[in-house]
Design a protein around this motif. Structure first.
Motif, PDB file in Angstrom:
ATOM      1  N   LEU A 147       0.825  -1.219   0.000  1.00  0.00           N
ATOM      2  CA  LEU A 147       0.000   0.000   0.000  1.00  0.00           C
ATOM      3  C   LEU A 147       0.854   1.263   0.000  1.00  0.00           C
ATOM      4  N   ASN A 148       2.110   1.131   0.405  1.00  0.00           N
ATOM      5  CA  ASN A 148       3.044   2.266   0.466  1.00  0.00           C
ATOM      6  C   ASN A 148       3.867   2.363  -0.829  1.00  0.00           C
ATOM      7  N   LEU A 153       7.835   0.617   5.210  1.00  0.00           N
ATOM      8  CA  LEU A 153       7.555   1.815   6.000  1.00  0.00           C
ATOM      9  C   LEU A 153       8.755   2.165   6.871  1.00  0.00           C
ATOM     10  N   ALA A 154       9.004   3.462   7.008  1.00  0.00           N
ATOM     11  CA  ALA A 154      10.170   3.907   7.775  1.00  0.00           C
ATOM     12  C   ALA A 154       9.982   3.648   9.266  1.00  0.00           C
ATOM     13  N   ALA A 155       8.785   3.901   9.774  1.00  0.00           N
ATOM     14  CA  ALA A 155       8.550   3.824  11.216  1.00  0.00           C
ATOM     15  C   ALA A 155       7.895   2.502  11.599  1.00  0.00           C
ATOM     16  N   SER A 156       8.311   1.960  12.721  1.00  0.00           N
ATOM     17  CA  SER A 156       7.763   0.712  13.239  1.00  0.00           C
ATOM     18  C   SER A 156       6.311   0.896  13.679  1.00  0.00           C
ATOM     19  N   ARG A 165       0.861   6.506  10.205  1.00  0.00           N
ATOM     20  CA  ARG A 165       1.148   6.300   8.786  1.00  0.00           C
ATOM     21  C   ARG A 165       0.379   5.099   8.251  1.00  0.00           C
ATOM     22  N   ARG A 166       0.295   4.026   9.023  1.00  0.00           N
ATOM     23  CA  ARG A 166      -0.431   2.838   8.591  1.00  0.00           C
ATOM     24  C   ARG A 166      -1.927   3.113   8.469  1.00  0.00           C
ATOM     25  N   ILE A 167      -2.473   3.881   9.404  1.00  0.00           N
ATOM     26  CA  ILE A 167      -3.900   4.223   9.315  1.00  0.00           C
ATOM     27  C   ILE A 167      -4.160   5.081   8.081  1.00  0.00           C
ATOM     28  N   ASP A 168      -3.240   6.008   7.779  1.00  0.00           N
ATOM     29  CA  ASP A 168      -3.391   6.831   6.559  1.00  0.00           C
ATOM     30  C   ASP A 168      -3.441   5.947   5.315  1.00  0.00           C
ATOM     31  N   LEU A 169      -2.542   4.967   5.239  1.00  0.00           N
ATOM     32  CA  LEU A 169      -2.513   4.074   4.073  1.00  0.00           C
ATOM     33  C   LEU A 169      -3.801   3.252   3.977  1.00  0.00           C
ATOM     34  N   LEU A 170      -4.283   2.780   5.121  1.00  0.00           N
ATOM     35  CA  LEU A 170      -5.520   1.995   5.123  1.00  0.00           C
ATOM     36  C   LEU A 170      -6.712   2.842   4.690  1.00  0.00           C
ATOM     37  N   ALA A 171      -6.739   4.105   5.128  1.00  0.00           N
ATOM     38  CA  ALA A 171      -7.855   4.994   4.777  1.00  0.00           C
ATOM     39  C   ALA A 171      -7.854   5.344   3.288  1.00  0.00           C
ATOM     40  N   ASP A 243      -0.289  -4.130  -7.119  1.00  0.00           N
ATOM     41  CA  ASP A 243      -0.052  -2.734  -7.503  1.00  0.00           C
ATOM     42  C   ASP A 243      -1.109  -2.344  -8.525  1.00  0.00           C
ATOM     43  N   THR A 244      -2.251  -1.883  -8.029  1.00  0.00           N
ATOM     44  CA  THR A 244      -3.358  -1.577  -8.937  1.00  0.00           C
ATOM     45  C   THR A 244      -3.049  -0.388  -9.833  1.00  0.00           C
TER      46      THR A 244
END
Length: 255
Positions: A147-148, A153-156, A165-171, A243-244
């Motif tokens: 998704l990134n 991802l840089a941050a754990s 950051r993960r929530i942003d990608l999911l949204a 990768d859509t």
């Protein structure tokens, strides 16, 4: 009935589940076992789970190797799955000796802690072969990598920055995910006597698994591209979002 897609993530003492429907609806729950999750969701179109399906006999699984390589700095989140004979040993020394005698790697101590879950899923699929087509392995960190834009991802996920950051990608993938993650984190991780979810990471990981389930095979890529089967015929693979963007570009260019 309406489509149903389930994502399961082990969370401290149970499986935390995110259930998405064919519209934008969602619900969550905690299940003490895979059997329990299956009992409530036998009508699901797909159930994706963050647990190994398909166990090796004498080497590392190609999907684990490929996932670690793809994730780079986040690669340690993918554990090498022990061979089946080792998974069924009672103690870590016995399991390590079994694994090392048959394969060219040892069992990581961290991986040993996941062995009860590996056995549970393996035994479940042995007892319920009809679930094989719908209970499918994925890995949240590989999903986030996809998704990134195919970048680790840089941050754990153990940091506030990493969770956001993960929530942003999911949204971006599924807009209701932002509300669902925030409400679930509030409900399941605080106060301390809330249902048994280890932390915010379990919530966002389960949502990543559910969002990937929602895509379905047409929206998946697979590690490796041509997965081998184990000695019970289970595919040793990790599915994750395709990768859509690239797919759309290819379609447009050939139109």
């Amino acid at each position: 009935g309406m489509a149903k897609y389930v994502g399961l993530e082990w969370a401290s003492t149970g499986w935390f589940g995110v259930v998405l429907d064919g519209d934008d609806g969602w619900e969550t729950g905690v299940y003490p076992s895979v059997w329990s999750a299956w009992k409530y969701h036998t009508d699901a179109d797909r159930i994706l789970i963050d647990a190994p399906i398909g166990l090796p006999t004498d080497e590392r699984r190609a999907c684990d190797v490929a996932a670690r390589r793809a994730l780079g700095p986040r690669g340690s989140s993918v554990l090498y799955t022990p061979i089946r004979d080792a998974v069924y040993r009672e103690t870590l020394p016995e399991a390590k000796a079994t694994n090392e005698a048959a394969a060219d790697f040892s069992i990581q101590n961290q991986a040993w802690h996941t062995v009860p879950r590996i056995r549970e899923v393996d035994e479940f699929l042995d007892m319920f072969p009809s679930a094989r087509d719908r209970l499918i392995e994925t890995h949240p960190e590989v999903c986030f990598y996809a998704l990134n834009g195919r970048r680790p991802l840089a941050a754990s996920n153990r940091t506030s920055e990493g969770i956001h950051r993960r929530i942003d990608l999911l949204a971006e993938e599924f807009p209701p995910a932002r509300t669902a993650c925030r409400e679930s984190i509030d409900r399941y991780t605080a106060p301390s006597y809330a249902p048994s979810v280890g932390g915010a990471a379990d919530v966002v990981d389960a949502m990543a698994v559910a969002v990937t389930a929602r895509r379905g095979p047409d929206g998946w890529s697979t590690l490796p591209e041509a997965p081998p089967a184990d000695d019970r015929g289970l595919p040793m693979r990790i599915v994750f979002p395709a990768d859509t963007t690239q797919t759309r570009l290819t379609t447009l260019s050939s139109a």
